[in-house]
Scaffold this motif. Structure first.
Motif, PDB file in Angstrom:
ATOM      1  N   VAL A 639       0.849  -1.188   0.000  1.00 23.73           N
ATOM      2  CA  VAL A 639       0.000   0.000   0.000  1.00 23.73           C
ATOM      3  C   VAL A 639       0.885   1.239   0.000  1.00 23.73           C
ATOM      4  CG1 VAL A 639      -1.773   1.306   1.247  1.00 23.73           C
ATOM      5  CG2 VAL A 639      -1.838  -1.197   1.252  1.00 23.73           C
ATOM      6  N   VAL A 640       0.621   2.146  -0.929  1.00 17.75           N
ATOM      7  CA  VAL A 640       1.337   3.419  -1.000  1.00 17.75           C
ATOM      8  C   VAL A 640       0.301   4.531  -1.126  1.00 17.75           C
ATOM      9  CG1 VAL A 640       2.924   4.865  -2.342  1.00 17.75           C
ATOM     10  CG2 VAL A 640       3.399   2.421  -2.054  1.00 17.75           C
ATOM     11  N   GLY A 641       0.378   5.509  -0.245  1.00 17.14           N
ATOM     12  CA  GLY A 641      -0.576   6.617  -0.310  1.00 17.14           C
ATOM     13  C   GLY A 641      -2.012   6.155  -0.198  1.00 17.14           C
ATOM     14  N   ASN A 642      -2.256   5.135   0.667  1.00 13.64           N
ATOM     15  CA  ASN A 642      -3.595   4.578   0.886  1.00 13.64           C
ATOM     16  C   ASN A 642      -4.216   3.974  -0.372  1.00 13.64           C
ATOM     17  OD1 ASN A 642      -3.572   5.305   3.622  1.00 13.64           O
ATOM     18  ND2 ASN A 642      -4.334   7.357   3.154  1.00 13.64           N
ATOM     19  N   VAL A 643      -3.375   3.545  -1.304  1.00 18.87           N
ATOM     20  CA  VAL A 643      -3.826   2.870  -2.516  1.00 18.87           C
ATOM     21  C   VAL A 643      -3.102   1.531  -2.618  1.00 18.87           C
ATOM     22  CG1 VAL A 643      -3.941   2.934  -5.038  1.00 18.87           C
ATOM     23  CG2 VAL A 643      -4.337   5.020  -3.721  1.00 18.87           C
ATOM     24  N   LEU A 644      -3.848   0.464  -2.873  1.00 19.10           N
ATOM     25  CA  LEU A 644      -3.222  -0.843  -3.090  1.00 19.10           C
ATOM     26  C   LEU A 644      -2.394  -0.799  -4.372  1.00 19.10           C
ATOM     27  CD1 LEU A 644      -6.125  -3.276  -2.181  1.00 19.10           C
ATOM     28  CD2 LEU A 644      -3.860  -3.281  -1.134  1.00 19.10           C
ATOM     29  N   VAL A 645      -1.152  -1.217  -4.278  1.00 19.30           N
ATOM     30  CA  VAL A 645      -0.260  -1.132  -5.437  1.00 19.30           C
ATOM     31  C   VAL A 645      -0.493  -2.310  -6.380  1.00 19.30           C
ATOM     32  CG1 VAL A 645       2.138  -0.964  -6.204  1.00 19.30           C
ATOM     33  CG2 VAL A 645       1.443   0.054  -4.018  1.00 19.30           C
ATOM     34  N   TYR A 646      -0.731  -3.509  -5.845  1.00 17.70           N
ATOM     35  CA  TYR A 646      -0.781  -4.709  -6.683  1.00 17.70           C
ATOM     36  C   TYR A 646      -2.144  -5.382  -6.591  1.00 17.70           C
ATOM     37  CZ  TYR A 646       4.175  -3.822  -6.233  1.00 17.70           C
ATOM     38  OH  TYR A 646       5.398  -3.203  -6.227  1.00 17.70           O
ATOM     39  N   MET A 647      -2.595  -5.911  -7.723  1.00 19.63           N
ATOM     40  CA  MET A 647      -3.859  -6.645  -7.762  1.00 19.63           C
ATOM     41  C   MET A 647      -3.652  -8.152  -7.591  1.00 19.63           C
ATOM     42  SD  MET A 647      -4.837  -6.239 -11.814  1.00 19.63           S
ATOM     43  CE  MET A 647      -6.342  -7.192 -11.670  1.00 19.63           C
ATOM     44  N   ASP A 648      -2.449  -8.636  -7.864  1.00 17.35           N
ATOM     45  CA  ASP A 648      -2.113 -10.043  -7.659  1.00 17.35           C
ATOM     46  C   ASP A 648      -0.624 -10.106  -7.386  1.00 17.35           C
ATOM     47  OD1 ASP A 648      -0.972  -9.691 -10.201  1.00 17.35           O
ATOM     48  OD2 ASP A 648      -2.688 -10.582 -11.221  1.00 17.35           O
ATOM     49  N   ASP A 649       0.059 -11.145  -7.849  1.00 13.66           N
ATOM     50  CA  ASP A 649       1.478 -11.262  -7.525  1.00 13.66           C
ATOM     51  C   ASP A 649       2.397 -10.495  -8.472  1.00 13.66           C
ATOM     52  OD1 ASP A 649       1.198 -12.819  -9.759  1.00 13.66           O
ATOM     53  OD2 ASP A 649       2.051 -14.642  -8.903  1.00 13.66           O
ATOM     54  N   ASN A 650       1.833  -9.854  -9.519  1.00 16.60           N
ATOM     55  CA  ASN A 650       2.738  -9.142 -10.429  1.00 16.60           C
ATOM     56  C   ASN A 650       2.104  -7.987 -11.188  1.00 16.60           C
ATOM     57  OD1 ASN A 650       2.328 -10.091 -13.597  1.00 16.60           O
ATOM     58  ND2 ASN A 650       1.604 -11.632 -12.143  1.00 16.60           N
ATOM     59  N   HIS A 651       0.792  -7.809 -11.117  1.00 18.36           N
ATOM     60  CA  HIS A 651       0.150  -6.725 -11.858  1.00 18.36           C
ATOM     61  C   HIS A 651      -0.161  -5.554 -10.928  1.00 18.36           C
ATOM     62  CE1 HIS A 651      -0.766 -10.135 -14.616  1.00 18.36           C
ATOM     63  NE2 HIS A 651      -0.502  -9.226 -15.528  1.00 18.36           N
ATOM     64  N   VAL A 652       0.236  -4.367 -11.340  1.00 13.90           N
ATOM     65  CA  VAL A 652      -0.075  -3.151 -10.595  1.00 13.90           C
ATOM     66  C   VAL A 652      -1.536  -2.801 -10.839  1.00 13.90           C
ATOM     67  CG1 VAL A 652       0.493  -0.701 -10.306  1.00 13.90           C
ATOM     68  CG2 VAL A 652       2.307  -2.358 -10.808  1.00 13.90           C
ATOM     69  N   THR A 653      -2.233  -2.341  -9.809  1.00 11.19           N
ATOM     70  CA  THR A 653      -3.633  -1.976  -9.983  1.00 11.19           C
ATOM     71  C   THR A 653      -3.750  -0.766 -10.909  1.00 11.19           C
ATOM     72  OG1 THR A 653      -3.648  -0.474  -8.077  1.00 11.19           O
ATOM     73  CG2 THR A 653      -4.233  -2.790  -7.669  1.00 11.19           C
ATOM     74  N   ALA A 654      -4.832  -0.725 -11.662  1.00 12.71           N
ATOM     75  CA  ALA A 654      -5.093   0.442 -12.504  1.00 12.71           C
ATOM     76  C   ALA A 654      -5.278   1.688 -11.642  1.00 12.71           C
ATOM     77  CB  ALA A 654      -6.335   0.196 -13.358  1.00 12.71           C
ATOM     78  N   THR A 655      -5.803   1.498 -10.433  1.00 11.59           N
ATOM     79  CA  THR A 655      -6.002   2.634  -9.528  1.00 11.59           C
ATOM     80  C   THR A 655      -4.671   3.279  -9.172  1.00 11.59           C
ATOM     81  OG1 THR A 655      -7.957   1.551  -8.602  1.00 11.59           O
ATOM     82  CG2 THR A 655      -6.997   3.338  -7.326  1.00 11.59           C
TER      83      THR A 655
END
Length: 674
Positions: A639-655
């Motif tokens: 979590v960076v800046g209250n946003v989840l960075v990763y959606m699984d083990d290797n993909h960054v969230t679009a958010t």
């Protein structure tokens, strides 16, 4: 995975047929192997093929005898099927939904909901086949009801097979041919065609072949051929004893010798089907040394009665146990607990659900009573799952604003960040994680004439675009579309994207060596880019950022850059994001955002000098962008800046990528001089 039909599941009862108790024992053996292999060995046993063969053997024989008497009564036939299949199967689905809502992680809700619906309507195998062909869907954690795929195929078989036999019987009568001979030839053709297709598709696309109904038809046909020809086979008792034990031994070791989950169906599935056929061929030997003496015993007979419920229950019990204990394997004691609970639930289901419905007057007193019962039985599943869907949809509703001080995401690592972010609700919500893929919704897409697998999608602009950018590569490039989209809207850029999962832009197939489809796709993409002559190409500069400093810039990357350099096309190559051996998002959900085990030290993933700085032959048209400092400080946190960075083990969230857009804008403008 596999599913036995319920005990005495034949849709056309025939009191004249010879009862074969060893078939109940064979059913019990196959179900036991399925459960033991799943629970303790984490492997697939090949039991699916045994159950399909048994179904083909029993149903074909019963339908043949009914057709020989002059008529197959479809309405009561399918009515009995509903009474036998629906009660236990739908009971388990309702239970799974009831337990899944409080127990399953929210990022697994929507996938589970879709599969429960598919399972209730006997199309789960096609649901999984679609997912197996979808690269992104392969990241789904094992579904609680994915074992219903084999029940779906059996349900489809029970509908289609009587129609096939009735058609053959009609033609045999019209042509004045023997029903047995005509049906035998027909099933032989079905067997050959389906097996050939199964072998072909297994070699071309094994995950799809595993769930495709047509790759499994030959197993039912083989059982049918055995039913039609078994009376003509006469073996001496010693030979039948030998056949029985060879069949049992073959079934027991099949899942150990063969990696069933990755090589079936194809010709490898002949192993368990032939083994089961040997047991059926052995029949009742009358010998104290015969395998049938054990298979026909009362304990095996009772376990055969429970086999349907045992198969239905064991998988969700196993998955729920692993989720509740936060484990990947059950261990010896845990496995014994899972099996014990599954047997108990199977016994309760058999005595309290299956038997009472089977013995009831449903469908007997009224012509369509069984069908009305089937519709009524579906209502609880649809209601519970539909309610779950509504609740999940509400929970998944969120939005991200680049000016939101509570959720700055990547901007929290910016040098201009005014102060540390105060704790707040983390976005995206976990339930929205599986669908948080980057994209541009209103883009217009066309297929390339150079390669039908290449789809080119172009965003809309106001009038003439200020700049035209092509984003090309794999799913990691796709996630950057979420960062590129705000730039396009702000500056009137036109974004054309060409994406293929696990296929970064290269002259070779680097993620999956030897994948000709990826190599051909890349060649076509390069030709399309040269034809478009965009103002810039956005792609990856490296790949495989993992613990152990494995990051690399393959020579194929550089070769593509050189091709574009000769055409005078600038390249913006971005350093890849990290890959983990766990899911940081799932870790946050189960252990909390500050749990140390959810983070990895940056120096374990990223070398001080990126590999592309050392790569030979890098042309001058390439500008490298490195955003690793936004993903990682000293630690690569989930979590960076209250946003989840990763959606699984290797993909960054679009958010998170959306919050990176200001940094990307500044870096691209500087690199390209725009």
């Amino acid at each position: 995975m596999s599913g036995p039909p319920p005990a005495d599941a034949g849709p056309v009862p025939d009191s004249a047929r010879k009862y074969r108790p060893e078939l109940q024992g064979l059913r019990a053996l196959a179900a036991s192997l399925v459960v033991v292999y799943h629970v303790w060995l984490s492997r697939v046993s090949g039991g699916v093929d045994v159950f399909f063969l048994i179904s083909g053997f029993l149903i074909t024989g019963q339908l043949f005898r009914a057709a020989g008497r002059g008529r197959i009564a479809f309405r009561p036939l399918w009515g009995r099927m509903i009474k036998r299949l629906f009660p236990a199967a739908l009971t388990v689905l309702v239970a799974v939904a009831g337990v899944g809502i409080p127990l399953l992680p929210q990022d697994r809700w929507f996938q589970t909901i879709k599969e429960i619906f598919a399972s209730a309507f006997y199309v789960e195998n096609w649901r999984l086949a679609a997912d197996s062909a979808d690269y992104f869907a392969q990241h789904n954690t094992a579904s609680v009801v994915q074992h219903y795929w084999s029940l779906s195929i059996q349900g489809q078989f029970y509908v289609v097979w009587p129609l096939l036999v009735a058609l053959v019987a009609f033609l045999a009568t019209r042509l004045r041919r023997s029903l047995r001979g005509t049906l035998f030839v027909t099933l032989a053709i079905v067997f050959a065609v389906s097996l050939a297709y199964s072998v072909h598709l297994t070699a071309a696309n094994q995950p799809l072949a595993y769930f495709d109904s047509f790759t499994r038809v030959w197993e039912f046909a083989l059982g049918g051929l055995l039913a039609l020809g078994i009376d003509a086979m006469s073996l001496p008792r010693p030979a039948r004893v030998l056949c029985g034990w060879l069949g049992v031994a073959g079934l027991a070791v099949c899942g150990i010798v063969l990696d069933v989950g990755s090589v079936f169906p194809g010709y490898a599935a002949l192993w368990p089907t032939v083994a089961a056929g040997l047991v059926i061929l052995a029949g009742a030997t009358g010998s104290r040394w015969g395998a049938d003496r054990i298979l026909a015993s009362r304990p095996f007979g009772y376990l055969g009665n429970l086999s349907y419920g045992l198969y239905l229950w064991h998988w969700p019990v196993l998955i729920f146990y692993l989720v509740a204990r936060d484990r990947e394997r059950v261990g010896l004691a845990g496995g014994a607990f899972v099996i014990g609970v599954s047997v108990l639930l199977a016994a309760l289901t058999y005595h309290l659900v299956e038997n009472p419905v089977r013995a009831s007057a449903i469908g007997v007193r009224t012509r369509w009573g069984a069908y009305r019962f089937g519709l009524a039985a579906l209502v609880p599943v649809v209601f519970v799952t539909g309610t779950w869907q509504v609740v999940g949809t509400k929970k998944a509703d969120f939005s991200i604003d680049l000016d939101d001080p509570a959720h700055p995401g990547a901007q929290a690592r910016s040098p201009e960040a005014p102060k540390p972010v105060t704790p707040s609700t983390v976005v995206p919500p976990m339930i929205a994680i599986p669908n948080d893929w980057g994209g541009i919704a209103d883009a217009a897409c066309v297929k390339s004439a150079r390669d039908q697998d290449l789809e080119m999608c172009t965003s809309k602009t106001t009038g003439t675009p200020a700049k035209r950018i092509v984003a090309v590569g794999d799913s990691h490039v796709q996630q950057y579309l979420a960062a590129l989209k705000p730039l396009a809207e702000q500056h009137n850029y036109q974004i054309t994207f060409m994406l293929k999962g696990a296929c970064p832009f290269s002259t070779t197939s680097d993620a999956m060596p030897g994948d000709k489809g990826c190599t051909d796709w890349n060649a076509a993409a390069a030709q399309e880019i040269l034809a478009l002559r965009p103002d810039a190409v956005f792609t990856l500069a490296s790949r495989d950022v993992r613990a152990g400093l494995t990051e690399q810039t393959p020579p194929g990357f550089v070769a593509q850059w050189r091709n574009l350099d000769r055409a005078g096309i600038p390249v913006v190559a971005v350093r890849d994001n990290p890959r983990f051996d766990f899911s940081p998002a799932a870790c946050v959900e189960s252990r909390g955002r500050k749990a140390p085990e959810c983070s990895v030290r940056r120096d374990r993933l990223f070398a001080p000098i990126p590999p592309y700085r050392k790569a030979a032959g890098v042309p001058p048209n390439v500008s490298f962008l490195d955003f690793s400092g936004y993903f990682c400080g000293t630690l690569c946190n989930p979590v960076v800046g209250n946003v989840l960075v990763y959606m699984d083990d290797n993909h960054v969230t679009a958010t998170f990528m959306t919050t990176l857009s200001p940094a990307l804008d500044q870096a691209m403008t500087s690199a390209l001089g725009w």
